[in-house]
Write an enzyme that holds these catalytic residues in place. Structure first.
Site, mmCIF file in Angstrom:
data_model
loop_
_atom_site.group_PDB
_atom_site.id
_atom_site.type_symbol
_atom_site.label_atom_id
_atom_site.label_comp_id
_atom_site.label_asym_id
_atom_site.label_seq_id
_atom_site.Cartn_x
_atom_site.Cartn_y
_atom_site.Cartn_z
ATOM 1 N NE ARG A 185 -8.759 -7.038 -3.101
ATOM 2 C CZ ARG A 185 -8.909 -6.649 -1.830
ATOM 3 N NH1 ARG A 185 -10.074 -6.265 -1.387
ATOM 4 N NH2 ARG A 185 -7.888 -6.658 -1.017
ATOM 5 C CD1 TRP A 201 -13.841 5.545 5.717
ATOM 6 C CD2 TRP A 201 -13.566 3.340 5.910
ATOM 7 N NE1 TRP A 201 -12.517 5.323 5.961
ATOM 8 C CE2 TRP A 201 -12.305 3.977 6.074
ATOM 9 C CE3 TRP A 201 -13.639 1.951 5.964
ATOM 10 C CZ2 TRP A 201 -11.135 3.262 6.312
ATOM 11 C CZ3 TRP A 201 -12.486 1.241 6.207
ATOM 12 C CH2 TRP A 201 -11.241 1.888 6.387
ATOM 13 C CE1 TYR A 243 -9.139 2.389 3.224
ATOM 14 C CE2 TYR A 243 -8.487 2.551 0.916
ATOM 15 C CZ TYR A 243 -8.614 1.822 2.084
ATOM 16 O OH TYR A 243 -8.202 0.520 2.114
ATOM 17 N NE ARG A 245 -4.545 0.497 -1.304
ATOM 18 C CZ ARG A 245 -5.293 0.545 -0.198
ATOM 19 N NH1 ARG A 245 -6.265 -0.334 -0.019
ATOM 20 N NH2 ARG A 245 -5.050 1.427 0.741
ATOM 21 C CD GLU A 247 -5.149 -5.527 1.042
ATOM 22 O OE1 GLU A 247 -6.065 -6.321 1.318
ATOM 23 O OE2 GLU A 247 -5.259 -4.292 1.141
ATOM 24 C CD GLU A 307 -11.637 -4.607 1.466
ATOM 25 O OE1 GLU A 307 -10.615 -4.756 0.786
ATOM 26 O OE2 GLU A 307 -11.805 -3.640 2.216
ATOM 27 C CG HIS A 348 -12.363 1.732 0.913
ATOM 28 N ND1 HIS A 348 -13.061 1.845 2.073
ATOM 29 C CD2 HIS A 348 -11.441 0.770 1.122
ATOM 30 C CE1 HIS A 348 -12.574 1.005 2.971
ATOM 31 N NE2 HIS A 348 -11.589 0.336 2.429
ATOM 32 C CD GLU A 404 -9.253 -3.342 -2.984
ATOM 33 O OE1 GLU A 404 -8.062 -3.168 -3.342
ATOM 34 O OE2 GLU A 404 -9.578 -3.574 -1.822
ATOM 35 C CG HIS A 442 -1.954 -0.927 1.322
ATOM 36 N ND1 HIS A 442 -3.001 -0.801 2.184
ATOM 37 C CD2 HIS A 442 -2.204 -2.031 0.602
ATOM 38 C CE1 HIS A 442 -3.834 -1.804 2.005
ATOM 39 N NE2 HIS A 442 -3.371 -2.574 1.059
ATOM 40 C CG ASP A 468 -9.584 0.047 -1.950
ATOM 41 O OD1 ASP A 468 -10.747 0.056 -2.409
ATOM 42 O OD2 ASP A 468 -9.308 -0.437 -0.835
#
Lengths: 404, 404, 404, 404
Positions: B285, B404, B159, B147, B341, B264, B214, B238, B122, B212
């Site tokens: 994921r 979020w 984020y 990422r 990840e 996720e 999110h 993502e 990340h 991502d």
């Protein structure tokens, strides 16, 4: 109106109930049911450890924002534990808002769309004859709709059988582990049409007859069952096949016009979106307690209304009187009410949750008091300590774990 | 090999982890991760109060039957709390079976299908320049995939931003309540293509770049983002939009060929069945800990393999080293591995969970010890007491609660 | 554990069998069945000439990688010869892994999901009365499920007819060329409903009745057959129409709710993907030997489980005891077992392949020994030399070549 | 005209070929190719051990009946070994029928629908510049269509690269095991558009440019490749993604209008039925040798014609001159011919299979002799003994087995 306290109360007046009690700085309190049959303490923990601290200081009036805060804010969405916990908060806030407004909750939902709420009771018996006797007891008690189940010859026990008449009954059994029942689809499909034929013949064309398959058939087995019951005009066939794969109901639908009901295990609108928007079902049975409270249940029923799917909420004894009170406010206010399941609680339960909704002549009537019209007697509740209890599990005759 | 004990261990060596430890009459023990970030104690209760008593006396070898027993037997299926609890049991039983067989878990899953497991780290920074510096640190550490996230000008926080380089980082924050961040889709969509252009220009065509979203865009906003990033060859985009309505990804897919990753937050195969079978996504994921353990995760990945969807399991620090060990055994054994990840844990966490998987040159390598190759130091674990912590919530600039 | 030898053994103890025996440097051996009825030597060549040299030196534990190596590495994929050869390798490696782990193969697949495996036998007779007598013999032998076939009046011979009771029987006939039978759909459709009516009347509602159409009808003819048999509650109607065009089963499905089984001739998941994911069938009958071994068969059954399609593996005498042993390990471990076909082998076959699975009271039980629990007596095998034999071919009354 | 002999000839004049020679009581002989690259002896066994005995005594004129007899009569249908064996018989019978009629085979198929058969050659090089040089050699040799492939920077070897100009080349390598190549989609997708840009710029707008992906991309990766090549007007993009799941081509099709070709690995009409009837492809590349012979290939092309899909048959060196002769008769006779792949054989091969089809100015011309116009020199064939050879296998950089 800020929240100053959020208390989780676990009690077992005949069966386990988890209740959330929210207190505001105005002195008003609201309660919500958080009972998840057989997994009660996980929800209690979810509320007590993770949600209750977040409620303190929040404006009790902002119900929608709180709902989103708990749903989207948890990051991990959906599922029975999460949605039951959110439901408890949501229902407590609606109770509070009603009390703050001096109005019964159904008034806040747009007011009465009907005068009364038709319910169905659970008739059952070891044999077809026993079941006929039990149906008679319900009819005599004023019921206009009865769910009929009977023992399956050759199986040691059968779902929905084992009590007599419209008194309290509880499928979850206290103990260290679930009881295990045995299932044979072959034997089951042999007896149900004969049961329906007998009940219809005895009680004539008007009595509404329901039946619960309890998730045990494939869609094609269910289709054959549907065709075999159609001559006896079933009101619905409930949970004919597991609902994780919503498309299975599309297959079922293409093979029979028998009315289908599903939903007591579904916890969000996403779990029944395909079922509803494709009109693969006739009745959606989601409950106020497992499907995110009044706010979310109303969303589900409103969507269903667009597709001529009617409500038919789950109402077994695992719903506390708090949930039944909330359900009746929703039932009376929506456009597309179908029917409400109704199983009376034990006297102890009714004492712990004093309420003002009432049964008469086959119908339930919601309270006209401000809020939900139900309270919890905390002192009494304390007397009934939590006892571990589990719903049964079910196995095929070869030992395979099957849906209960 | 009968289970004689099932113990739930909660510890906080830098962040909270819930671990299930299962002991058998053979003296062997197995462990499983049960950590649900921000809702840990609800899972701990689900395991301790409702599942652990059912495990005692069961045959540890009957993993499939136990899985069904906990899934179908609970009656209330799916959802993050339930599926995380089941996962902990499932992983502990695979750990036990591996030890009983004297084989690492990946051998029980069919053996190695590859030599090593490519991971991504990340990288992030307040500005694009900061992010470039951070990417450089990952590249220098050997990473082949990164990422990239950067601060959104005009927003107080973003984020994925707030640390430097490939060390430990934790998005959940200890405290009485979640922090609240602010979101503007307009501002976000303005900066991301510029970030990608800068990274691609600086690091050339080979480095794999991930991003991502999110869950914060609509499918059509995500389609526009996809088109804007395509020239810079993203490895994946993502969680572009919330996944409750799987059909939304069909819409997204029809508008861009950008590779999409999701999963996720998904806890069962039913949550991604349409995503996979329609090939609306490129990477699934789901994780071993939130999607029902090795047994169920393998089912998801095997389904995905039929549709050329590759794995890309979530691997943030909310996965304990137990889950990471399990993930690596799955990663190395499946046919359709994509990427894993990887966020390093704190030294304290690594001490509590001694393990033998290892990182080298941008790849992780699973343990070759029998079972998972990870244990828990219970004495050390006891020293780190649970501290409430929450993931942040997110609001639009007008105050609307947003994903979020 | 490296492979040091891979030997192909052809033997004919009553019928032809091809067996692969893999030896490792650990001294352990594993065996796999490679029998393709009537085309045995082509598979033997595929294994001996093209695959065996590739196995030497490979790690016996890497089952998945070896599977892909033989499937994707051959370039030319699928089909009965290829998939049977791959199956033999795959099963031998699972046998080896079980022995290396000291566990029966079903333990490696997740352990027992049920206690026992229900089987069905083959009852048949020239006339309906003869068939009733034969069914009686199976019922007396403890069978709970029987496939019923009878002679078609006006045809010189009929598929599935020609033996008496639950002893060994073999449809393939030794000789220089296949026998040729004659077929009339009109005559066939006339007799089958009468057969079912007679069997159901004689044996009551509980006995499970199966029937094999053996690919001879169009979907619409099959739909009419399905409707005509429904009153007699068929357990399944097998291979109602050829399966190359999977969509034909969608047409059939839309016209009858009769349960449909298909798959003994299908060699890969791709051959039944539409059948399963559209739920056009109720039972998938692929076998461990013709569908790529345990690894691939488990993939098929796991996919089927998502769509409530149950297993019902082919188990005629062309499966050697090695395949039956493997099938039973799979049968007992999967979630969605339906039924297992079972035709006893000759005493000579049982001597060549000593095994520890056993029949009792209508059920088969897998071995609890490490690995598959079946071996080959090579000395004895050598005594039975290969004899050319063919399955029959079938022609319409006008001479048209029809599906047998 | 009864068949009196059916002989299988295996020879290796530079590469392995399997040929079936059928002799009739009229003294006429016909030949068919039965070569399955890398799995030759399995087909030889299928023919020699299982089919040849059945041919003796059959009427050589009944081609359709023999086809059905071998296809339906084998019970186990489809797949490369089976369909290649049937193809050899079918082609030999067409050769015989032509000779019996005194007509070239294309006359029996309805006669010439065109004058000549456009072919494409294989240009390749380590670098783009090398490839440009190779394309030049093909253009100079008269080719109007060229397949272009070039080395992928960073990979040790690349499919389709390693020879120079329009001479013989053979991807299968003799040896005890396949060579293993390494694949990176990222690196590949980076170079191909640059190759196409360079070739199109150098050779202008008229030269037809083809490219072979060789099954290595997902549908979405292929869609991105398609979009990137469109500006350079590709004639086709071949085998962009594996074809077992035909629906994957539907997804690809919805994202790019680039012309798609597929089929060299498909062995029956059922394998491409969805591809064709949905018009998901532009060219169907099935071959006479792997797709059941002239009889079945014609069926495939006729179906394709209904949907504006054109032929583009595989024609690598693994097709013996017998298959090429047969292919040309089909090519010249069908309505919907597209293009024919053409790789010259070694001089030794041409000597073993003397033939009268000829190349001129970018086109091939079928023989006008009775039958196919190709024979086998058995004496010469005997000199070239079978040598084991394998097509390469392909792995990703992490060791995962990938499609070659």
């Amino acid at each position: 109106m800020k929240i100053v306290d959020a208390k989780v109360i676990v009690t077992c007046p005949g069966r386990n109930f988890v209740t959330l009690k929210v207190t505001t700085d105005s002195g008003l309190t609201g309660i919500g049911d958080a009972t998840l049959n057989g997994r009660e303490l996980a929800v209690a923990s979810y509320l007590r450890d993770h949600i209750a601290p977040l409620l303190i200081g929040r404006d009790a009036h902002r119900i929608s924002d709180t709902w989103q805060y708990l749903y989207k804010g948890a990051y991990w969405r959906r599922g029975p534990v999460t949605m039951t916990a959110i439901a408890a908060v949501d229902v407590a806030l609606w109770d509070l808002k009603g009390k703050a407004a001096g109005l019964p909750v159904h008034q806040l939902l747009g007011g009465r769309a009907r005068d009364r709420v038709m319910v169905y009771g659970h008739a059952g018996g070891e044999t077809i004859d026993d079941t006929l006797d039990d149906v008679r007891r319900f009819v005599d008690a004023g019921y206009r709709a009865v769910r009929v189940q009977c023992g399956v010859p050759g199986l040691p026990s059968t779902y929905g059988v084992g009590h007599g008449g419209p008194g309290p009954y509880e499928p979850a059994e206290a103990g260290a582990a679930p009881t295990e029942s045995v299932w044979s689809t072959t034997k089951y499909l042999d007896v149900v049409p004969r049961l329906f034929a007998a009940v219809r013949e005895r009680f004539g064309p008007e009595l509404e007859l329901l039946h619960d398959v309890h998730h045990r058939l494939t869609p094609m087995e269910a289709a054959r069952l549907g065709e075999s019951l159609l001559p006896y005009r079933p009101f619905w066939i409930e949970d004919p096949t597991p609902a994780e794969n919503q498309g299975a109901f599309g297959l079922l639908r293409s093979h029979t016009t028998a009315p289908i009901a599903v939903g007591e295990v579904l916890t969000s609108i996403w779990d029944c979106q395909d079922l509803i928007t494709n009109q693969w079902i006739d009745f959606i049975r989601t409950t106020v307690v497992h499907a995110g409270g009044i706010t979310h249940l109303k969303r589900i029923f409103d969507l269903a209304d667009l597709y001529q799917v009617r409500s038919g909420s789950h109402g077994a004894t695992d719903l506390s009187p708090v949930s039944m009170a909330a359900a009746l406010h929703v039932d009376v206010a929506i456009s597309n009410f179908g029917i409400q399941e109704y199983m009376p609680h034990t006297a102890e339960t009714d004492d712990v949750f004093p309420h003002t909704w009432w049964f008469s002549d086959g119908y339930l009537h919601p309270s006209e008091e401000p809020g939900l019209g139900v309270e919890i007697d905390e002192t009494l509740a304390e007397r009934f300590e939590y006892r571990p209890a589990y719903l049964p599990v079910n196995r095929l005759e070869d030992g395979t774990l099957h849906s209960w």
